[in-house]
Design a protein around this motif. Structure first.
Motif, mmCIF file in Angstrom:
data_model
loop_
_atom_site.group_PDB
_atom_site.id
_atom_site.type_symbol
_atom_site.label_atom_id
_atom_site.label_comp_id
_atom_site.label_asym_id
_atom_site.label_seq_id
_atom_site.Cartn_x
_atom_site.Cartn_y
_atom_site.Cartn_z
ATOM 1 N N THR A 368 33.670 46.690 47.527
ATOM 2 C CA THR A 368 34.769 45.846 47.084
ATOM 3 C C THR A 368 35.878 45.886 48.129
ATOM 4 O O THR A 368 35.809 46.649 49.107
ATOM 5 N N ARG A 369 36.883 45.059 47.899
ATOM 6 C CA ARG A 369 38.052 45.011 48.780
ATOM 7 C C ARG A 369 39.290 44.920 47.896
ATOM 8 O O ARG A 369 39.451 43.946 47.146
ATOM 9 N N PRO A 370 40.180 45.897 47.951
ATOM 10 C CA PRO A 370 41.380 45.853 47.112
ATOM 11 C C PRO A 370 42.327 44.734 47.542
ATOM 12 O O PRO A 370 42.675 44.621 48.728
ATOM 13 N N PHE A 371 42.754 43.928 46.590
ATOM 14 C CA PHE A 371 43.648 42.805 46.872
ATOM 15 C C PHE A 371 44.920 43.268 47.570
ATOM 16 O O PHE A 371 45.387 42.631 48.516
ATOM 17 N N ASP A 372 45.484 44.377 47.104
ATOM 18 C CA ASP A 372 46.740 44.858 47.691
ATOM 19 C C ASP A 372 46.560 45.211 49.161
ATOM 20 O O ASP A 372 47.475 45.001 49.974
ATOM 21 N N ASN A 373 45.407 45.753 49.519
ATOM 22 C CA ASN A 373 45.161 46.087 50.923
ATOM 23 C C ASN A 373 44.996 44.832 51.771
ATOM 24 O O ASN A 373 45.424 44.785 52.931
ATOM 25 N N GLY A 410 44.862 41.979 42.271
ATOM 26 C CA GLY A 410 45.466 40.683 42.023
ATOM 27 C C GLY A 410 46.318 40.760 40.778
ATOM 28 O O GLY A 410 45.963 41.437 39.813
ATOM 29 N N SER A 411 47.443 40.070 40.778
ATOM 30 C CA SER A 411 48.332 40.147 39.626
ATOM 31 C C SER A 411 48.133 38.996 38.653
ATOM 32 O O SER A 411 48.425 39.125 37.469
ATOM 33 N N ALA A 412 47.630 37.852 39.158
ATOM 34 C CA ALA A 412 47.476 36.685 38.288
ATOM 35 C C ALA A 412 46.287 36.837 37.346
ATOM 36 O O ALA A 412 46.326 36.417 36.197
ATOM 37 N N GLN A 413 45.215 37.420 37.834
ATOM 38 C CA GLN A 413 44.020 37.650 37.032
ATOM 39 C C GLN A 413 43.397 38.953 37.547
ATOM 40 O O GLN A 413 42.577 38.955 38.457
ATOM 41 N N VAL A 414 43.801 40.054 36.969
ATOM 42 C CA VAL A 414 43.453 41.367 37.507
ATOM 43 C C VAL A 414 41.953 41.632 37.367
ATOM 44 O O VAL A 414 41.376 41.469 36.287
ATOM 45 N N VAL A 415 41.322 42.032 38.488
ATOM 46 C CA VAL A 415 39.933 42.490 38.467
ATOM 47 C C VAL A 415 39.958 44.003 38.619
ATOM 48 O O VAL A 415 40.455 44.534 39.613
ATOM 49 N N THR A 435 41.439 32.396 41.989
ATOM 50 C CA THR A 435 42.766 32.835 41.569
ATOM 51 C C THR A 435 43.391 33.756 42.603
ATOM 52 O O THR A 435 44.574 33.625 42.950
ATOM 53 N N GLN A 436 42.616 34.702 43.098
ATOM 54 C CA GLN A 436 43.115 35.628 44.112
ATOM 55 C C GLN A 436 43.463 34.888 45.404
ATOM 56 O O GLN A 436 44.479 35.179 46.047
ATOM 57 N N ALA A 437 42.620 33.925 45.794
ATOM 58 C CA ALA A 437 42.872 33.172 47.025
ATOM 59 C C ALA A 437 44.160 32.362 46.905
ATOM 60 O O ALA A 437 44.974 32.308 47.848
ATOM 61 N N LEU A 438 44.369 31.744 45.752
ATOM 62 C CA LEU A 438 45.576 30.948 45.555
ATOM 63 C C LEU A 438 46.812 31.839 45.504
ATOM 64 O O LEU A 438 47.875 31.486 46.052
ATOM 65 N N GLU A 439 46.695 32.998 44.885
ATOM 66 C CA GLU A 439 47.809 33.945 44.863
ATOM 67 C C GLU A 439 48.190 34.374 46.277
ATOM 68 O O GLU A 439 49.377 34.455 46.628
ATOM 69 N N LEU A 440 47.178 34.626 47.106
ATOM 70 C CA LEU A 440 47.448 34.992 48.502
ATOM 71 C C LEU A 440 48.144 33.858 49.245
ATOM 72 O O LEU A 440 49.030 34.103 50.067
ATOM 73 N N ALA A 441 47.736 32.622 48.974
ATOM 74 C CA ALA A 441 48.364 31.486 49.643
ATOM 75 C C ALA A 441 49.860 31.437 49.348
ATOM 76 O O ALA A 441 50.681 31.189 50.246
ATOM 77 N N PHE A 442 50.252 31.668 48.083
ATOM 78 C CA PHE A 442 51.675 31.696 47.736
ATOM 79 C C PHE A 442 52.397 32.824 48.470
ATOM 80 O O PHE A 442 53.519 32.642 48.972
#
Length: 461
Positions: A368-373, A410-415, A435-442
């Motif tokens: 896996t890859r942590p979103f925060d990282n 991810g904060s919008a839809q936590v995995v 969802t994660q990709a769009l959150e990163l874009a913002f």
């Protein structure tokens, strides 16, 4: 350094890492490559040249590169709905970046050819059984059986066919009305409804729609302004299997230059960028825009030598450097390279791959890859380049439009880690879901907006 004469086959006889050499029928491989040479090009020289011009704008700080797609395309998951979902999440991300950061966005997909993958080990062991590693659907099969893991040249032909079909659909999406900004509300994916990110997107979409209503009243409509009704969408993949790439390389009749017509843009991987090896040799002769992964172990002097070979005329838009370090290593590894590029006046696009350096394995065995990282590396990348007076010009994601559970956080839809098993569908490495990709874009748009507001665009001189 005097270089030998280049041809599409001049790489042969040189060391070529991560290209399988265990095809049981070498003649069948040669026959498949010969057959491919007679097939139509997948992309055209003029399209590749246009992308190079757009990337030249990125290199000069006037645009931003959004590159992303599947870790590895597959034959099994090939479906028009999956292609549509990938396209529309990329459109959402591009609109967020354009609107939020005030930057034109160059859209490039990891698609229509991203099959083969270099592997850290040539073999895979399960329950005491050792078999060759899965290397991508254009080489062998993912099923863990001796028959499936045998390299099959016919897979190259199938990969070409799938790439052609993919490109046909992407061209329809990008030029046939689906990319019309009037459809901005229709690009939402059902599984992101109700998320915080989706609500932010809806607010932004309403503002854009209001602006379009005003422009419509002024006579500026998608009918009169093609840029509002269609978009340029380019393809890219790692140019790993040089036999396939050679077969797809043709002379452009208008310019007399060689183009690899398998994709608009190709890149050299972090494991195959050796100066005196086959991949650098092949890439130096094609006139496509190219990219190269850079990471730990690459010193400034070697980078300058590689740029001398791959971009001898210092052409803006010719080469993109995709930094892949890891969130905890980018601040240490990247500054010396950025400093050298700036000092020597090299025109490059700086892009960030925050995926490959942040892969971990959970206690349950899932990669896996942590979103925060991932987000941390993007921010660190931007901060480094900002401090070195360079433009942080792009991002390179492994992502999908499907509702997968492969990257945690991810904060919008936590995995969560315990969620990974529910929808873990990747054929190789974990991908961001929509969802994660769009959150990163913002998040990236905010970083770019802050960068431009505080410091302005620092153009390379």
């Amino acid at each position: 350094m005097t270089q030998k004469r280049w041809s599409p086959s001049s790489w042969r006889g040189m060391p070529a890492l991560h290209i399988p050499d265990d095809y049981p029928d070498v003649q069948a491989l040669a026959d498949a490559e010969t057959e491919l040479k007679g097939y139509p090009p997948l992309v055209f020289a003029g399209e590749a040249q246009k992308l190079k011009q757009r990337l030249g704008e990125v290199a000069m700080g006037k645009a931003f590169l959004l590159q992303g797609g599947d870790c590895a395309e597959s034959f099994k998951e090939f479906h028009p709905d999956n292609l549509r979902d990938m396209f529309r999440v990329k459109m959402q991300m591009a609109v967020v970046l354009t609107y939020g950061a005030g930057q034109p966005v160059v859209k490039v997909g990891r698609i229509a050819g991203q099959f083969g993958k270099p592997r850290s080990s040539p073999v895979e062991v399960r329950d005491g059984i050792t078999l060759p590693s899965y290397r991508g659907d254009n080489i062998n099969g993912m099923e863990f059986s001796p028959e499936s893991r045998v390299p099959d040249p016919n897979r190259l032909i199938k990969a070409y066919g799938q790439s052609a079909s993919t490109l046909n659909l992407l061209r329809a999406f990008s030029m046939g009305g689906y990319a019309n900004l009037r459809n901005i509300h229709q690009w939402n994916l059902g599984f992101v409804e109700g998320s915080e990110t989706n609500e932010k997107y809806k607010v932004m979409a309403e503002k854009i729609s209001d602006a379009m209503d005003f422009m419509d009243a002024c006579g500026v409509t998608p009918d009169t302004t093609p840029q509002m009704a269609q978009t340029d969408y380019y393809t890219s993949h790692e140019g790993l299997l040089l036999g396939y790439e050679e077969a797809m390389t043709r002379i452009d009749s208008t310019s007399g230059r060689w183009y690899d017509t398998s994709a608009h843009m190709l890149w050299i991987g972090n494991r195959t960028r050796q100066l005196d090896h086959a991949h650098v040799e092949f890439f130096r002769g094609i006139d496509n825009p190219i990219a190269m992964k850079v990471g730990e172990g690459l010193e400034p002097d070697e980078l300058m030598q590689l740029l001398d070979v791959l971009n001898p005329h210092n052409e803006a838009g010719r080469i993109t450097l995709i930094a892949r370090y890891g969130h905890d290593k980018v601040a240490k590894g990247l500054p010396s390279l950025a400093r050298a590029v700036k000092r020597e006046g090299r025109h490059v696009v700086w892009s960030c791959d925050p995926m490959h350096g942040n892969t971990i394995k959970t206690g349950t065995g899932y990669k896996t890859r942590p979103f925060d990282n991932i987000l941390s590396e993007v921010k660190g990348f931007m901060q480094v380049l900002h401090s070195e007076n360079c433009w942080p010009g792009g991002v390179h994601f492994e992502m999908t439009g499907q509702n997968v559970t492969e990257c945690v956080g991810g904060s919008a839809q936590v995995v969560r880690e315990e969620d990974l098993s529910s929808r873990y569908h990747t054929h190789c490495d974990p991908r961001l879901n929509a969802t994660q990709a769009l959150e990163l874009a913002f998040q990236i748009a905010e970083e770019l907006k802050s960068y431009r507001k505080d410091e302005g665009v620092r153009l390379a001189s």
